[in-house]
Design a protein around this motif. Structure first.
Motif, mmCIF file in Angstrom:
data_model
loop_
_atom_site.group_PDB
_atom_site.id
_atom_site.type_symbol
_atom_site.label_atom_id
_atom_site.label_comp_id
_atom_site.label_asym_id
_atom_site.label_seq_id
_atom_site.Cartn_x
_atom_site.Cartn_y
_atom_site.Cartn_z
ATOM 1 N N ILE A 182 -104.519 -10.252 12.981
ATOM 2 C CA ILE A 182 -104.251 -8.989 12.294
ATOM 3 C C ILE A 182 -103.182 -9.182 11.225
ATOM 4 C CG2 ILE A 182 -103.345 -6.649 12.580
ATOM 5 C CD1 ILE A 182 -104.583 -6.646 15.388
ATOM 6 N N PHE A 186 -103.377 -8.797 6.782
ATOM 7 C CA PHE A 186 -102.612 -7.909 5.915
ATOM 8 C C PHE A 186 -102.446 -8.486 4.510
ATOM 9 C CE2 PHE A 186 -100.878 -5.825 9.822
ATOM 10 C CZ PHE A 186 -101.282 -4.550 9.494
ATOM 11 N N ARG A 189 -104.885 -7.153 1.998
ATOM 12 C CA ARG A 189 -105.004 -5.699 1.845
ATOM 13 C C ARG A 189 -103.901 -5.212 0.905
ATOM 14 N NH1 ARG A 189 -105.757 -3.054 7.690
ATOM 15 N NH2 ARG A 189 -106.244 -1.273 6.321
ATOM 16 N N LYS A 194 -104.293 3.083 0.167
ATOM 17 C CA LYS A 194 -104.318 3.066 1.636
ATOM 18 C C LYS A 194 -102.967 2.656 2.220
ATOM 19 C CE LYS A 194 -109.273 2.123 2.013
ATOM 20 N NZ LYS A 194 -110.314 1.233 2.599
ATOM 21 N N GLU A 197 -102.113 4.363 5.516
ATOM 22 C CA GLU A 197 -102.905 3.811 6.627
ATOM 23 C C GLU A 197 -102.375 2.450 7.051
ATOM 24 O OE1 GLU A 197 -107.435 2.141 7.368
ATOM 25 O OE2 GLU A 197 -107.101 3.673 5.816
ATOM 26 N N ILE A 198 -102.065 1.625 6.045
ATOM 27 C CA ILE A 198 -101.539 0.289 6.350
ATOM 28 C C ILE A 198 -100.192 0.385 7.066
ATOM 29 C CG2 ILE A 198 -100.676 -1.834 5.304
ATOM 30 C CD1 ILE A 198 -102.759 -1.455 3.080
ATOM 31 N N ASN A 200 -99.142 2.734 9.043
ATOM 32 C CA ASN A 200 -99.385 3.100 10.444
ATOM 33 C C ASN A 200 -99.844 1.892 11.262
ATOM 34 O OD1 ASN A 200 -98.700 5.793 10.090
ATOM 35 N ND2 ASN A 200 -100.797 6.387 9.533
ATOM 36 N N GLU A 201 -100.688 1.077 10.652
ATOM 37 C CA GLU A 201 -101.160 -0.118 11.352
ATOM 38 C C GLU A 201 -100.014 -1.097 11.586
ATOM 39 O OE1 GLU A 201 -104.515 -1.918 9.500
ATOM 40 O OE2 GLU A 201 -105.700 -0.063 9.463
ATOM 41 N N ARG A 204 -98.020 0.125 14.518
ATOM 42 C CA ARG A 204 -98.703 -0.210 15.776
ATOM 43 C C ARG A 204 -98.579 -1.699 16.089
ATOM 44 N NH1 ARG A 204 -102.562 3.632 13.911
ATOM 45 N NH2 ARG A 204 -103.835 1.962 12.979
ATOM 46 N N LEU A 205 -98.678 -2.509 15.030
ATOM 47 C CA LEU A 205 -98.561 -3.959 15.208
ATOM 48 C C LEU A 205 -97.169 -4.334 15.723
ATOM 49 C CD1 LEU A 205 -99.678 -6.825 14.840
ATOM 50 C CD2 LEU A 205 -98.867 -6.740 12.472
#
Length: 227
Positions: A182, A186, A189, A194, A197-198, A200-201, A204-205
């Motif tokens: 994951i 990145f 990206r 986005k 969104e990134i 937030n990811e 979480r990561l």
């Protein structure tokens, strides 16, 4: 001390019975003294019985206390650990038990000596007191035997926990591999549309990475306990 008191009253009772006359003559009168002799002898007999009853009551309390303390040890030995930390704590506790048993043994020996004294005076124990006497005497052997069976069970538990640790470490490695993929993704990206969104990811990561770090620390600590 109580034996000396009992011996003293039994001796006085025997003296009264053997030396106190049943009657005496005073001038022209015959005085019957047998009632007094019997009463005096009974007094010493009753005191002796009261002393023996007191000793039995004292022994009953002492053996009950000893049994309660051994029961606590026994219940602790029956407890099953849920992890290697609890297993290690159980073994550390077991190392202290022989010394605890030795401390109680002196109290048991003293109590058994007093029970022997009761037998010497032909005191008949109740069924409850009789059972308490022999249960108390058997506690040290019972506990030391239980230590052996508990250690056998702990060895089985240890193997189970060690297997579980291996599974946890394998799952952790798999999760870390996934997180690395994951992270690597990145770099490709870069769409600013986005960004939210990134972000937030990423949060979480970071949360997952922190949990993995905590899990790795726990696994290392547990591995040291096995070693």
């Amino acid at each position: 001390k109580i034996k000396a008191e009992i011996d003293s009253h039994l001796e006085k009772k025997a003296t009264v019975e053997s030396t106190f006359p049943q009657s005496i003559i005073i001038g022209p009168f015959l005085v019957i003294t047998d009632t007094v002799r019997v009463a005096l002898a009974k007094k010493h007999k009753d005191i002796t019985r009261a002393l023996l009853d007191f000793l039995v009551e004292t022994l009953r309390k002492e053996t009950t206390l000893i049994s309660e303390e051994f029961n606590q040890i026994s219940r602790k030995l029956f407890e099953r650990p849920n992890c290697i930390e609890e297993l290690t704590e159980q073994r550390e506790y077991m190392k202290t038990i022989p010394e605890i048993v030795a401390t109680h043994q002196s109290r048991i020996d003293q109590s058994m000596g007093e029970y022997d004294m009761l037998e010497a005076f032909y005191y008949q124990l109740s069924d409850e007191d009789f059972e308490s006497r022999w249960n108390t005497l058997g506690w040290p052997h019972k506990i030391l035997s239980q230590i052996g069976s508990t250690e056998e069970q702990l060895q089985v538990d240890e193997q189970k926990f060690q297997k579980k640790l291996g599974e946890d470490q394998s799952q952790l490695d798999d999760k870390l591999d996934t997180l690395q993929l994951i992270v690597a993704g990145f770099s490709s990206r870069a769409d600013l549309n986005k960004a939210g969104e990134i972000a937030n990811e990423v949060r979480r990561l970071m949360k997952d990475l922190k949990e993995c770090q905590q899990q790795a620390t726990l696994c290392n600590q547990r591995e040291r306990l096995f070693n």
